[in-house]
Design a protein around this motif. Structure first.
Motif, PDB file in Angstrom:
ATOM      1  N   THR A   1      12.706  -7.200  22.657  1.00  0.00           N
ATOM      2  CA  THR A   1      13.374  -6.140  21.917  1.00  0.00           C
ATOM      3  C   THR A   1      14.849  -6.479  21.721  1.00  0.00           C
ATOM      4  O   THR A   1      15.478  -7.125  22.561  1.00  0.00           O
ATOM      5  CB  THR A   1      13.241  -4.793  22.652  1.00  0.00           C
ATOM      6  OG1 THR A   1      13.865  -4.875  23.935  1.00  0.00           O
ATOM      7  CG2 THR A   1      11.771  -4.436  22.831  1.00  0.00           C
TER       8      THR A   1
ATOM      9  N   PHE B   1       9.751   2.265  22.950  1.00  0.00           N
ATOM     10  CA  PHE B   1       9.641   0.846  23.299  1.00  0.00           C
ATOM     11  C   PHE B   1       8.223   0.468  23.739  1.00  0.00           C
ATOM     12  O   PHE B   1       8.031  -0.591  24.329  1.00  0.00           O
ATOM     13  CB  PHE B   1      10.640   0.503  24.406  1.00  0.00           C
ATOM     14  CG  PHE B   1      12.064   0.393  23.923  1.00  0.00           C
ATOM     15  CD1 PHE B   1      12.579  -0.825  23.513  1.00  0.00           C
ATOM     16  CD2 PHE B   1      12.884   1.508  23.870  1.00  0.00           C
ATOM     17  CE1 PHE B   1      13.883  -0.933  23.066  1.00  0.00           C
ATOM     18  CE2 PHE B   1      14.202   1.413  23.426  1.00  0.00           C
ATOM     19  CZ  PHE B   1      14.698   0.191  23.017  1.00  0.00           C
TER      20      PHE B   1
ATOM     21  N   ALA C   1      13.817   0.253  27.154  1.00  0.00           N
ATOM     22  CA  ALA C   1      13.217  -1.080  27.095  1.00  0.00           C
ATOM     23  C   ALA C   1      12.697  -1.507  28.457  1.00  0.00           C
ATOM     24  O   ALA C   1      11.576  -2.028  28.580  1.00  0.00           O
ATOM     25  CB  ALA C   1      14.251  -2.087  26.585  1.00  0.00           C
TER      26      ALA C   1
ATOM     27  N   ASN D   1       9.573  -4.220  28.776  1.00  0.00           N
ATOM     28  CA  ASN D   1       9.964  -5.241  27.808  1.00  0.00           C
ATOM     29  C   ASN D   1      11.063  -6.156  28.338  1.00  0.00           C
ATOM     30  O   ASN D   1      11.736  -5.856  29.324  1.00  0.00           O
ATOM     31  CB  ASN D   1      10.482  -4.573  26.530  1.00  0.00           C
ATOM     32  CG  ASN D   1       9.446  -3.694  25.876  1.00  0.00           C
ATOM     33  OD1 ASN D   1       8.545  -4.166  25.216  1.00  0.00           O
ATOM     34  ND2 ASN D   1       9.576  -2.382  26.074  1.00  0.00           N
TER      35      ASN D   1
END
Length: 457
Positions: free
Chosen positions: A109, A423, A129, A134
Protein backbone atom coordinates in the motif's frame (compact mmCIF):
# COMPACT_ATOMS: atom_id res chain seq x y z
CA UNK A 1 15.45 6.97 -7.82
CA UNK A 2 13.08 4.74 -9.81
CA UNK A 3 15.45 1.77 -9.40
CA UNK A 4 15.65 2.36 -5.65
CA UNK A 5 11.86 2.46 -5.37
CA UNK A 6 11.48 -0.68 -7.46
CA UNK A 7 14.06 -2.48 -5.31
CA UNK A 8 12.20 -1.41 -2.16
CA UNK A 9 8.91 -2.70 -3.54
CA UNK A 10 10.50 -6.04 -4.53
CA UNK A 11 11.72 -6.48 -0.97
CA UNK A 12 8.32 -5.53 0.40
CA UNK A 13 6.59 -8.02 -1.90
CA UNK A 14 8.96 -10.75 -0.70
CA UNK A 15 8.25 -9.86 2.92
CA UNK A 16 4.49 -9.83 2.31
CA UNK A 17 4.70 -13.18 0.49
CA UNK A 18 6.39 -14.67 3.56
CA UNK A 19 3.06 -14.34 5.36
CA UNK A 20 4.50 -12.51 8.36
CA UNK A 21 2.16 -9.47 8.18
CA UNK A 22 -0.87 -11.80 8.00
CA UNK A 23 -0.59 -12.79 11.66
CA UNK A 24 -2.98 -10.80 13.85
CA UNK A 25 -0.69 -11.04 16.93
CA UNK A 26 2.09 -9.63 14.71
CA UNK A 27 -0.16 -6.74 13.64
CA UNK A 28 -1.02 -5.90 17.25
CA UNK A 29 2.64 -5.94 18.25
CA UNK A 30 3.50 -3.55 15.41
CA UNK A 31 0.71 -1.18 16.44
CA UNK A 32 2.03 -1.15 19.99
CA UNK A 33 5.54 -0.53 18.67
CA UNK A 34 4.16 2.43 16.70
CA UNK A 35 2.40 3.79 19.80
CA UNK A 36 5.56 3.50 21.89
CA UNK A 37 7.62 5.20 19.19
CA UNK A 38 5.19 8.09 18.88
CA UNK A 39 5.23 8.74 22.62
CA UNK A 40 9.01 8.43 22.73
CA UNK A 41 9.29 11.13 20.06
CA UNK A 42 6.46 13.37 21.34
CA UNK A 43 8.83 16.26 22.01
CA UNK A 44 10.44 15.86 18.58
CA UNK A 45 7.04 15.91 16.88
CA UNK A 46 5.96 19.02 18.78
CA UNK A 47 9.17 20.85 17.94
CA UNK A 48 9.04 19.80 14.26
CA UNK A 49 5.52 21.16 13.84
CA UNK A 50 6.56 24.38 15.55
CA UNK A 51 9.43 24.75 13.10
CA UNK A 52 7.33 23.91 10.05
CA UNK A 53 4.47 26.36 10.68
CA UNK A 54 4.53 27.50 14.31
CA UNK A 55 1.89 25.05 15.46
CA UNK A 56 1.18 25.52 19.20
CA UNK A 57 1.87 22.55 21.53
CA UNK A 58 -1.77 22.36 22.66
CA UNK A 59 -3.06 22.02 19.09
CA UNK A 60 -0.26 19.58 18.27
CA UNK A 61 -1.21 17.21 21.04
CA UNK A 62 -4.97 17.59 20.50
CA UNK A 63 -5.05 17.16 16.73
CA UNK A 64 -1.90 15.16 15.98
CA UNK A 65 -0.54 13.06 18.84
CA UNK A 66 -3.53 12.52 21.14
CA UNK A 67 -5.84 11.70 18.25
CA UNK A 68 -3.35 9.19 16.90
CA UNK A 69 -2.83 7.45 20.23
CA UNK A 70 -6.57 7.06 20.74
CA UNK A 71 -6.90 5.53 17.27
CA UNK A 72 -4.10 3.03 17.95
CA UNK A 73 -5.60 1.96 21.28
CA UNK A 74 -9.02 1.48 19.69
CA UNK A 75 -7.55 -0.60 16.87
CA UNK A 76 -5.50 -2.87 19.13
CA UNK A 77 -8.61 -3.51 21.21
CA UNK A 78 -10.82 -4.49 18.29
CA UNK A 79 -8.59 -5.87 15.50
CA UNK A 80 -8.99 -9.53 16.56
CA UNK A 81 -12.71 -9.30 15.89
CA UNK A 82 -12.34 -7.25 12.71
CA UNK A 83 -9.91 -9.78 11.21
CA UNK A 84 -11.97 -12.86 12.10
CA UNK A 85 -13.96 -14.62 9.37
CA UNK A 86 -17.68 -14.09 9.81
CA UNK A 87 -20.51 -16.34 8.69
CA UNK A 88 -23.40 -15.04 6.63
CA UNK A 89 -26.99 -16.36 6.44
CA UNK A 90 -27.79 -19.13 3.97
CA UNK A 91 -30.61 -19.30 1.43
CA UNK A 92 -33.02 -22.01 0.34
CA UNK A 93 -31.28 -22.28 -3.02
CA UNK A 94 -28.00 -22.98 -1.19
CA UNK A 95 -29.39 -25.53 1.24
CA UNK A 96 -26.54 -27.22 3.09
CA UNK A 97 -23.94 -24.60 2.14
CA UNK A 98 -22.15 -22.23 4.47
CA UNK A 99 -21.07 -18.72 3.45
CA UNK A 100 -18.13 -16.93 5.06
CA UNK A 101 -16.54 -13.51 4.60
CA UNK A 102 -12.79 -13.59 5.14
CA UNK A 103 -11.00 -10.21 5.44
CA UNK A 104 -7.60 -10.42 3.81
CA UNK A 105 -4.73 -7.94 3.33
CA UNK A 106 -4.42 -6.21 0.01
CA UNK A 107 -0.62 -6.34 -0.12
CA UNK A 108 1.59 -3.34 -0.82
CA UNK A 109 0.00 0.00 0.00
CA UNK A 110 1.05 3.58 -0.69
CA UNK A 111 0.11 6.43 1.67
CA UNK A 112 0.51 9.98 0.36
CA UNK A 113 0.17 12.44 3.23
CA UNK A 114 -0.67 16.19 3.21
CA UNK A 115 0.96 19.15 4.98
CA UNK A 116 -1.87 20.57 7.09
CA UNK A 117 -1.86 17.86 9.77
CA UNK A 118 1.37 16.29 8.56
CA UNK A 119 1.93 13.88 11.43
CA UNK A 120 -1.56 12.60 12.14
CA UNK A 121 -2.66 12.37 8.50
CA UNK A 122 0.44 10.35 7.66
CA UNK A 123 0.26 7.85 10.50
CA UNK A 124 -3.53 7.47 10.91
CA UNK A 125 -3.86 5.67 7.55
CA UNK A 126 -0.78 3.62 8.48
CA UNK A 127 -2.74 2.26 11.45
CA UNK A 128 -5.28 0.89 8.95
CA UNK A 129 -2.56 -0.59 6.75
CA UNK A 130 -0.87 -2.35 9.68
CA UNK A 131 -4.11 -3.56 11.27
CA UNK A 132 -5.25 -5.13 7.99
CA UNK A 133 -1.94 -6.97 7.51
CA UNK A 134 -0.31 -4.97 4.73
CA UNK A 135 3.12 -3.58 3.94
CA UNK A 136 3.26 0.17 3.39
CA UNK A 137 5.27 2.93 1.77
CA UNK A 138 4.64 6.30 3.37
CA UNK A 139 5.35 9.57 1.55
CA UNK A 140 5.11 12.61 3.90
CA UNK A 141 4.61 16.12 2.57
CA UNK A 142 7.72 17.97 1.44
CA UNK A 143 6.09 21.23 2.60
CA UNK A 144 6.65 20.22 6.23
CA UNK A 145 10.26 18.96 6.07
CA UNK A 146 10.92 18.87 9.82
CA UNK A 147 7.83 16.75 10.48
CA UNK A 148 8.67 14.55 7.50
CA UNK A 149 12.12 13.89 8.97
CA UNK A 150 10.64 12.91 12.35
CA UNK A 151 8.17 10.54 10.67
CA UNK A 152 11.04 8.93 8.77
CA UNK A 153 13.06 8.56 11.96
CA UNK A 154 10.15 7.04 13.89
CA UNK A 155 9.41 4.46 11.20
CA UNK A 156 13.07 3.60 10.61
CA UNK A 157 13.56 2.93 14.31
CA UNK A 158 10.30 1.00 14.69
CA UNK A 159 10.03 -1.12 11.53
CA UNK A 160 12.21 -2.89 8.97
CA UNK A 161 12.09 -1.13 5.61
CA UNK A 162 10.78 -4.22 3.85
CA UNK A 163 7.67 -3.88 6.04
CA UNK A 164 7.09 -0.13 6.54
CA UNK A 165 9.18 2.39 4.61
CA UNK A 166 9.19 6.19 4.46
CA UNK A 167 10.23 7.83 1.21
CA UNK A 168 10.87 11.58 1.46
CA UNK A 169 11.04 14.09 -1.36
CA UNK A 170 9.01 16.35 -3.61
CA UNK A 171 6.70 15.98 -6.58
CA UNK A 172 9.20 13.91 -8.54
CA UNK A 173 9.23 11.29 -5.78
CA UNK A 174 5.42 11.15 -5.70
CA UNK A 175 5.39 10.79 -9.50
CA UNK A 176 7.85 7.89 -9.35
CA UNK A 177 5.83 6.16 -6.65
CA UNK A 178 2.56 6.58 -8.55
CA UNK A 179 4.10 4.87 -11.57
CA UNK A 180 4.47 1.64 -9.60
CA UNK A 181 1.76 -1.07 -9.27
CA UNK A 182 0.65 -0.84 -5.64
CA UNK A 183 -2.33 -2.80 -4.31
CA UNK A 184 -3.92 0.32 -2.77
CA UNK A 185 -3.18 4.04 -2.82
CA UNK A 186 -4.39 6.18 0.06
CA UNK A 187 -4.19 9.90 -0.72
CA UNK A 188 -5.11 12.91 1.40
CA UNK A 189 -5.01 16.33 -0.24
CA UNK A 190 -6.67 18.59 -2.76
CA UNK A 191 -9.28 17.54 -5.28
CA UNK A 192 -7.00 18.71 -8.10
CA UNK A 193 -4.13 16.45 -7.04
CA UNK A 194 -6.59 13.68 -6.21
CA UNK A 195 -7.53 13.55 -9.89
CA UNK A 196 -3.86 13.08 -10.79
CA UNK A 197 -3.54 10.25 -8.26
CA UNK A 198 -6.70 8.56 -9.54
CA UNK A 199 -5.50 8.80 -13.14
CA UNK A 200 -2.12 7.26 -12.28
CA UNK A 201 -3.78 4.49 -10.27
CA UNK A 202 -6.14 3.67 -13.12
CA UNK A 203 -3.20 2.61 -15.30
CA UNK A 204 -2.66 -0.36 -12.97
CA UNK A 205 -6.32 -0.70 -11.91
CA UNK A 206 -5.12 0.10 -8.40
CA UNK A 207 -7.94 0.88 -5.96
CA UNK A 208 -7.74 4.28 -4.28
CA UNK A 209 -8.98 5.98 -1.15
CA UNK A 210 -9.11 9.72 -1.80
CA UNK A 211 -9.57 12.03 1.19
CA UNK A 212 -10.11 15.40 -0.46
CA UNK A 213 -11.94 18.59 0.54
CA UNK A 214 -14.37 21.18 -0.75
CA UNK A 215 -16.40 24.11 0.50
CA UNK A 216 -18.03 22.83 3.69
CA UNK A 217 -20.93 25.03 4.84
CA UNK A 218 -22.05 25.84 8.38
CA UNK A 219 -25.76 26.65 8.55
CA UNK A 220 -27.17 28.59 11.51
CA UNK A 221 -30.97 28.53 11.69
CA UNK A 222 -32.95 31.11 13.63
CA UNK A 223 -33.69 28.77 16.54
CA UNK A 224 -30.03 27.87 17.19
CA UNK A 225 -28.38 28.61 20.53
CA UNK A 226 -26.27 31.40 19.13
CA UNK A 227 -23.63 31.76 21.83
CA UNK A 228 -22.79 28.06 21.75
CA UNK A 229 -23.02 27.94 17.95
CA UNK A 230 -20.57 30.85 17.66
CA UNK A 231 -18.14 29.25 20.12
CA UNK A 232 -18.09 25.95 18.22
CA UNK A 233 -17.92 27.56 14.78
CA UNK A 234 -14.98 29.76 15.81
CA UNK A 235 -13.11 26.79 17.24
CA UNK A 236 -13.71 24.60 14.18
CA UNK A 237 -12.97 27.35 11.65
CA UNK A 238 -9.78 28.82 13.10
CA UNK A 239 -8.22 25.62 14.44
CA UNK A 240 -4.83 25.27 12.72
CA UNK A 241 -5.39 28.78 11.29
CA UNK A 242 -8.22 27.40 9.17
CA UNK A 243 -5.92 24.91 7.42
CA UNK A 244 -8.30 22.01 8.06
CA UNK A 245 -10.09 20.05 5.35
CA UNK A 246 -13.31 19.88 7.41
CA UNK A 247 -13.23 23.47 8.68
CA UNK A 248 -16.42 25.44 8.03
CA UNK A 249 -15.59 27.10 4.71
CA UNK A 250 -18.47 29.57 4.72
CA UNK A 251 -21.36 30.45 7.00
CA UNK A 252 -25.04 30.57 6.03
CA UNK A 253 -27.09 32.34 8.70
CA UNK A 254 -30.79 33.06 8.70
CA UNK A 255 -31.24 36.80 8.15
CA UNK A 256 -33.13 37.54 11.37
CA UNK A 257 -30.29 36.37 13.64
CA UNK A 258 -27.30 37.47 11.55
CA UNK A 259 -26.38 40.55 13.60
CA UNK A 260 -26.64 38.69 16.90
CA UNK A 261 -24.55 35.82 15.57
CA UNK A 262 -21.87 38.18 14.24
CA UNK A 263 -21.66 39.79 17.68
CA UNK A 264 -21.19 36.38 19.29
CA UNK A 265 -18.62 35.31 16.70
CA UNK A 266 -16.53 38.42 17.36
CA UNK A 267 -16.75 37.86 21.09
CA UNK A 268 -15.68 34.22 20.81
CA UNK A 269 -12.74 35.07 18.50
CA UNK A 270 -11.49 37.61 21.05
CA UNK A 271 -11.93 35.14 23.90
CA UNK A 272 -10.15 32.28 22.15
CA UNK A 273 -7.39 34.07 20.25
CA UNK A 274 -7.02 37.68 21.40
CA UNK A 275 -4.62 39.71 19.27
CA UNK A 276 -2.73 37.09 17.21
CA UNK A 277 -0.65 39.73 15.42
CA UNK A 278 0.78 40.89 18.75
CA UNK A 279 0.95 37.42 20.31
CA UNK A 280 0.79 34.40 18.02
CA UNK A 281 2.02 31.78 20.49
CA UNK A 282 -1.33 30.00 20.34
CA UNK A 283 -2.00 30.45 16.63
CA UNK A 284 -0.19 28.74 13.71
CA UNK A 285 1.32 30.41 10.68
CA UNK A 286 0.17 29.71 7.15
CA UNK A 287 2.21 27.02 5.47
CA UNK A 288 4.07 29.15 2.87
CA UNK A 289 4.17 32.50 1.08
CA UNK A 290 2.11 31.28 -1.88
CA UNK A 291 -0.71 30.17 0.40
CA UNK A 292 -0.47 33.46 2.33
CA UNK A 293 -0.72 35.45 -0.91
CA UNK A 294 -3.73 33.50 -2.17
CA UNK A 295 -5.61 33.99 1.08
CA UNK A 296 -4.69 37.66 1.38
CA UNK A 297 -6.31 38.31 -2.01
CA UNK A 298 -9.65 37.12 -0.61
CA UNK A 299 -9.73 39.93 1.96
CA UNK A 300 -11.07 42.30 -0.73
CA UNK A 301 -13.97 40.01 -1.65
CA UNK A 302 -16.34 41.57 0.88
CA UNK A 303 -16.51 43.82 3.90
CA UNK A 304 -14.21 42.90 6.78
CA UNK A 305 -16.35 43.09 9.89
CA UNK A 306 -13.71 41.55 12.15
CA UNK A 307 -10.00 40.83 11.83
CA UNK A 308 -8.33 41.18 8.46
CA UNK A 309 -4.90 42.30 9.63
CA UNK A 310 -1.90 40.45 8.23
CA UNK A 311 1.79 39.95 8.96
CA UNK A 312 3.57 38.75 5.78
CA UNK A 313 6.89 38.17 7.57
CA UNK A 314 5.30 35.62 9.88
CA UNK A 315 2.67 34.49 7.33
CA UNK A 316 -0.18 35.44 9.70
CA UNK A 317 -3.74 36.40 8.85
CA UNK A 318 -5.79 36.99 11.96
CA UNK A 319 -9.21 35.31 12.30
CA UNK A 320 -11.41 37.22 9.88
CA UNK A 321 -15.15 37.55 9.29
CA UNK A 322 -16.18 38.70 5.82
CA UNK A 323 -19.68 40.01 5.05
CA UNK A 324 -21.23 41.37 1.88
CA UNK A 325 -19.80 38.48 -0.12
CA UNK A 326 -21.68 37.09 -3.11
CA UNK A 327 -21.78 33.55 -4.42
CA UNK A 328 -19.76 34.62 -7.46
CA UNK A 329 -16.90 36.23 -5.49
CA UNK A 330 -13.46 34.59 -5.85
CA UNK A 331 -13.48 33.60 -2.18
CA UNK A 332 -16.55 31.44 -2.90
CA UNK A 333 -15.06 29.67 -5.94
CA UNK A 334 -12.61 27.32 -4.22
CA UNK A 335 -11.90 25.89 -0.80
CA UNK A 336 -10.48 28.70 1.36
CA UNK A 337 -8.28 26.58 3.65
CA UNK A 338 -7.43 29.53 5.86
CA UNK A 339 -8.71 31.86 8.61
CA UNK A 340 -11.26 33.77 6.52
CA UNK A 341 -14.97 33.06 7.06
CA UNK A 342 -17.46 34.53 4.55
CA UNK A 343 -20.89 35.10 6.13
CA UNK A 344 -23.89 34.85 3.80
CA UNK A 345 -27.59 35.25 4.63
CA UNK A 346 -30.66 33.24 3.79
CA UNK A 347 -34.37 33.68 4.39
CA UNK A 348 -35.80 30.23 3.79
CA UNK A 349 -34.30 26.77 4.31
CA UNK A 350 -35.11 25.85 0.72
CA UNK A 351 -32.65 28.56 -0.34
CA UNK A 352 -29.90 26.83 1.67
CA UNK A 353 -30.68 23.46 0.13
CA UNK A 354 -30.78 24.89 -3.38
CA UNK A 355 -27.52 26.85 -3.06
CA UNK A 356 -25.50 24.04 -1.48
CA UNK A 357 -26.81 21.46 -3.94
CA UNK A 358 -25.92 23.75 -6.86
CA UNK A 359 -22.25 23.22 -5.99
CA UNK A 360 -19.96 20.22 -5.66
CA UNK A 361 -20.72 17.89 -2.78
CA UNK A 362 -18.79 19.10 0.28
CA UNK A 363 -16.66 17.04 2.61
CA UNK A 364 -18.60 18.26 5.65
CA UNK A 365 -21.75 20.13 6.62
CA UNK A 366 -22.58 21.66 9.99
CA UNK A 367 -26.13 22.53 10.99
CA UNK A 368 -27.07 24.55 14.06
CA UNK A 369 -30.72 24.24 15.00
CA UNK A 370 -32.98 22.84 17.71
CA UNK A 371 -35.61 21.75 15.19
CA UNK A 372 -35.77 18.08 14.26
CA UNK A 373 -37.74 19.00 11.16
CA UNK A 374 -34.95 21.31 9.97
CA UNK A 375 -32.36 18.64 10.74
CA UNK A 376 -34.34 16.06 8.78
CA UNK A 377 -34.86 18.31 5.76
CA UNK A 378 -31.20 19.34 5.48
CA UNK A 379 -29.64 15.93 6.10
CA UNK A 380 -32.09 14.12 3.85
CA UNK A 381 -31.75 16.46 0.87
CA UNK A 382 -28.09 17.55 0.88
CA UNK A 383 -25.32 15.07 0.07
CA UNK A 384 -22.00 15.51 1.89
CA UNK A 385 -19.23 13.36 3.35
CA UNK A 386 -20.11 13.71 7.02
CA UNK A 387 -20.90 16.38 9.54
CA UNK A 388 -22.41 17.51 12.81
CA UNK A 389 -25.60 18.87 14.27
CA UNK A 390 -24.82 21.74 16.67
CA UNK A 391 -21.05 21.26 16.42
CA UNK A 392 -18.15 21.39 13.97
CA UNK A 393 -15.26 19.05 13.10
CA UNK A 394 -15.83 16.65 16.01
CA UNK A 395 -17.45 13.93 13.88
CA UNK A 396 -14.00 12.87 12.69
CA UNK A 397 -12.94 12.06 16.26
CA UNK A 398 -15.32 9.10 16.59
CA UNK A 399 -13.78 5.74 15.60
CA UNK A 400 -17.31 4.43 15.08
CA UNK A 401 -18.16 6.88 12.28
CA UNK A 402 -16.78 6.60 8.73
CA UNK A 403 -14.76 9.65 7.74
CA UNK A 404 -14.57 10.48 4.06
CA UNK A 405 -16.04 12.46 1.22
CA UNK A 406 -18.44 11.85 -1.62
CA UNK A 407 -17.87 12.68 -5.29
CA UNK A 408 -15.39 15.57 -5.66
CA UNK A 409 -14.77 15.63 -1.89
CA UNK A 410 -13.42 12.09 -1.89
CA UNK A 411 -14.01 8.39 -2.23
CA UNK A 412 -13.73 5.77 0.49
CA UNK A 413 -13.64 6.27 4.24
CA UNK A 414 -11.49 5.48 7.24
CA UNK A 415 -11.09 5.72 11.06
CA UNK A 416 -11.65 2.78 13.39
CA UNK A 417 -12.96 -0.31 11.63
CA UNK A 418 -13.41 1.73 8.46
CA UNK A 419 -9.60 2.05 8.27
CA UNK A 420 -9.27 -1.72 8.59
CA UNK A 421 -11.89 -2.20 5.87
CA UNK A 422 -10.26 0.38 3.58
CA UNK A 423 -7.01 -1.62 3.59
CA UNK A 424 -8.70 -5.05 3.33
CA UNK A 425 -10.36 -7.20 0.73
CA UNK A 426 -13.56 -8.87 1.91
CA UNK A 427 -13.23 -12.33 0.38
CA UNK A 428 -16.47 -14.31 0.07
CA UNK A 429 -16.19 -18.10 0.35
CA UNK A 430 -18.97 -20.69 -0.02
CA UNK A 431 -18.42 -24.12 1.52
CA UNK A 432 -20.79 -26.62 -0.04
CA UNK A 433 -22.01 -29.77 1.72
CA UNK A 434 -21.01 -33.20 0.43
CA UNK A 435 -23.69 -35.03 2.42
CA UNK A 436 -26.27 -34.57 -0.33
CA UNK A 437 -26.68 -32.87 -3.69
CA UNK A 438 -29.71 -30.96 -4.98
CA UNK A 439 -30.36 -31.91 -8.58
CA UNK A 440 -32.34 -28.77 -9.44
CA UNK A 441 -29.44 -26.97 -11.09
CA UNK A 442 -28.56 -29.95 -13.27
CA UNK A 443 -31.96 -30.23 -14.97
CA UNK A 444 -33.02 -29.58 -18.54
CA UNK A 445 -36.31 -29.41 -20.40
CA UNK A 446 -39.67 -27.89 -19.52
CA UNK A 447 -40.33 -29.82 -16.30
CA UNK A 448 -36.92 -28.93 -14.90
CA UNK A 449 -37.51 -25.27 -15.80
CA UNK A 450 -40.87 -25.29 -13.99
CA UNK A 451 -39.26 -26.77 -10.85
CA UNK A 452 -36.49 -24.19 -11.02
CA UNK A 453 -38.96 -21.31 -11.29
CA UNK A 454 -40.96 -22.63 -8.32
CA UNK A 455 -37.78 -22.82 -6.27
CA UNK A 456 -36.78 -19.23 -7.02
CA UNK A 457 -40.28 -17.97 -6.33
Amino acid sequence: MTENIQDLLRRQRDFFASGTPYSVPFRKRQLQILADAVMQHETDVTEALREDFAKPPFETFLTEIGFLMAEIRHTIKHVDRWASPRNVPGTLTLLGAKGTIMPEPLGLTLILAPWNYPFQLALAPLIGAISAGNCAVLKPSELTPHTSAVIARICQEAFPEEYIAVVEGGVEVSTSLLAEPFDLIFFTGSTQVGKIVAEAAAKHLTPVVLELGGKSPAVVHSDAKLELAAKRIVWGKYLNAGQTCVAPDYLLVQRGVKDRLLHELKRQIEALYGDVIADSRHYPSLINDRHFGRLSSYLTDGTICHGGRTDPARRLIEPTLLTGTGWDAPVMQEEIFGPILPVLEYDDLEEVIRQVNAREKPLALYLFTESRDVQHRVFERISFGGGCINDTVMHLSSPYLPFGGVGPSGTGAYHGKYSFDAFSHQKGVLKQTTLFDLNTRYGKGEEALKRLKRLFR
